[in-house]
Design an enzyme around this catalytic site. Sequence first.
Site, mmCIF file in Angstrom:
data_model
loop_
_atom_site.group_PDB
_atom_site.id
_atom_site.type_symbol
_atom_site.label_atom_id
_atom_site.label_comp_id
_atom_site.label_asym_id
_atom_site.label_seq_id
_atom_site.Cartn_x
_atom_site.Cartn_y
_atom_site.Cartn_z
ATOM 1 N N GLN A 78 -18.013 -6.603 -1.639
ATOM 2 C CA GLN A 78 -17.104 -7.314 -2.541
ATOM 3 C C GLN A 78 -16.648 -8.657 -1.983
ATOM 4 O O GLN A 78 -15.846 -9.344 -2.602
ATOM 5 C CB GLN A 78 -15.909 -6.443 -2.927
ATOM 6 N N LYS A 125 -1.105 -6.058 -8.297
ATOM 7 C CA LYS A 125 -1.380 -7.262 -7.490
ATOM 8 C C LYS A 125 -2.788 -7.776 -7.806
ATOM 9 O O LYS A 125 -3.023 -8.980 -7.907
ATOM 10 C CB LYS A 125 -1.256 -6.895 -6.007
ATOM 11 N N ASP A 126 -3.729 -6.835 -7.945
ATOM 12 C CA ASP A 126 -5.102 -7.177 -8.341
ATOM 13 C C ASP A 126 -5.274 -6.721 -9.786
ATOM 14 O O ASP A 126 -5.982 -5.756 -10.073
ATOM 15 C CB ASP A 126 -6.090 -6.471 -7.413
ATOM 16 N N SER A 183 -2.720 -8.007 2.770
ATOM 17 C CA SER A 183 -3.234 -7.920 4.141
ATOM 18 C C SER A 183 -3.559 -9.313 4.671
ATOM 19 O O SER A 183 -3.503 -9.572 5.857
ATOM 20 C CB SER A 183 -4.500 -7.059 4.178
ATOM 21 N N HIS A 230 0.844 -1.207 0.000
ATOM 22 C CA HIS A 230 0.000 0.000 0.000
ATOM 23 C C HIS A 230 0.877 1.255 0.000
ATOM 24 O O HIS A 230 0.602 2.226 -0.707
ATOM 25 C CB HIS A 230 -0.891 0.036 1.245
HETATM 26 P P1 AMP Z 1 -6.512 -3.747 -0.606
HETATM 27 O O1 AMP Z 1 -6.364 -2.993 0.667
HETATM 28 O O2 AMP Z 1 -6.015 -5.147 -0.540
HETATM 29 O O3 AMP Z 1 -7.890 -3.617 -1.195
HETATM 30 O O4 AMP Z 1 -5.548 -3.032 -1.637
HETATM 31 C C1 AMP Z 1 -5.620 -1.665 -1.895
HETATM 32 C C2 AMP Z 1 -4.777 -1.360 -3.104
HETATM 33 O O5 AMP Z 1 -3.430 -1.735 -2.850
HETATM 34 C C3 AMP Z 1 -5.221 -2.140 -4.357
HETATM 35 O O6 AMP Z 1 -5.103 -1.293 -5.487
HETATM 36 C C4 AMP Z 1 -4.238 -3.270 -4.405
HETATM 37 O O7 AMP Z 1 -4.030 -3.791 -5.702
HETATM 38 C C5 AMP Z 1 -2.986 -2.590 -3.883
HETATM 39 N N1 AMP Z 1 -2.048 -3.579 -3.350
HETATM 40 C C6 AMP Z 1 -2.265 -4.504 -2.392
HETATM 41 N N2 AMP Z 1 -1.169 -5.265 -2.210
HETATM 42 C C7 AMP Z 1 -0.242 -4.817 -3.083
HETATM 43 C C8 AMP Z 1 1.094 -5.199 -3.393
HETATM 44 N N3 AMP Z 1 1.704 -6.210 -2.774
HETATM 45 N N4 AMP Z 1 1.760 -4.508 -4.342
HETATM 46 C C9 AMP Z 1 1.143 -3.489 -5.006
HETATM 47 N N5 AMP Z 1 -0.101 -3.079 -4.762
HETATM 48 C C10 AMP Z 1 -0.800 -3.731 -3.816
#
Ligand code: AMP
Length: 279
Positions: free
Chosen positions: A60, A149-150, A186, A36
Amino acid sequence: MFVFKNVKKLQQHLSSINDDKRVGFVPTMGALHEGHLSLIKKAQEKSDHVVVSIFVNPTQFDKPEDLIKYPRTLENDLKLLESVNCNVVFTPTAKEIYGDTIQSKYFTFDGLENQMEGKFRDGHFDGVGTIVKRLFEIVKPTNAFFGEKDFQQLQIIKKMVEKHNISINIVGCEIFREDDGLAMSSRNTRLSDEHRLAAPFIYKTIKKARKKFKKNTAKKVINWVKKKFKKHPLLELEYFEIADQKTLKTIIKKDDDKRYRAFIAVFAGEIRLIDNIRL
Ligand code: AMP
């Protein structure tokens, strides 16, 4: 650093910022890690003001227990954000976002939503589309930052802004990994010790698959990966797919003009991990 729970107060604050300032937006579900923070760093490079949202979006999640068990570490998240000089944090309640009816809207993304994650997580991308569109309407950023990552989510958000004529620039950010290669997530904090030790096998295998793809057919590579996971005592493969990076359609025959990416989802115990790699 300003922290707002309330939409109106956040918007009042944002409207006090000069019109020609570039606002960068990083939506998250909290339990923040260096992945993040790498998005926030990129946002800071391209913006005068960075807004981070922390909201575990109920619509989601396809499995109620996954939503309940999703890590929530708000106090620590705020400390981290303060330490990297984030300007504004938005931490709404579900009621603030959805009112009394917590429900997704229906979206189509020209078929992107039916591939990979869409096949295994019912309604997931309707939930993603609903929350991201709502947050975009609230924050109205210049640029919004999403992780590769996503990757499917990133392509879907790009499609959403295109289809709905939303004038926000979507910036994709590279996957940030642990030293042993495991993509930061996470969910990693919920892995048992033995699953955490086993999990780097995922990235190691897709890296080898990338090498093999240079000289072999997709079918051969896919079968090789499936075999590798069949033999693994702790990790269970949900899917491994090679797809066109743009349409996310599964490869039929290698085409030199197309760019491909491999996508993987694996269960480590009850924790579901995803990763992907450019081929
Ligand atoms: P999340 O909190 O998991 O919904 O992620 C929030 C944002 O952070 C999303 O755009 C994810 O793709 C990005 N993200 C999560 N983990 C990573 C990672 N290891 N590397 C790059 N971006 C990430």
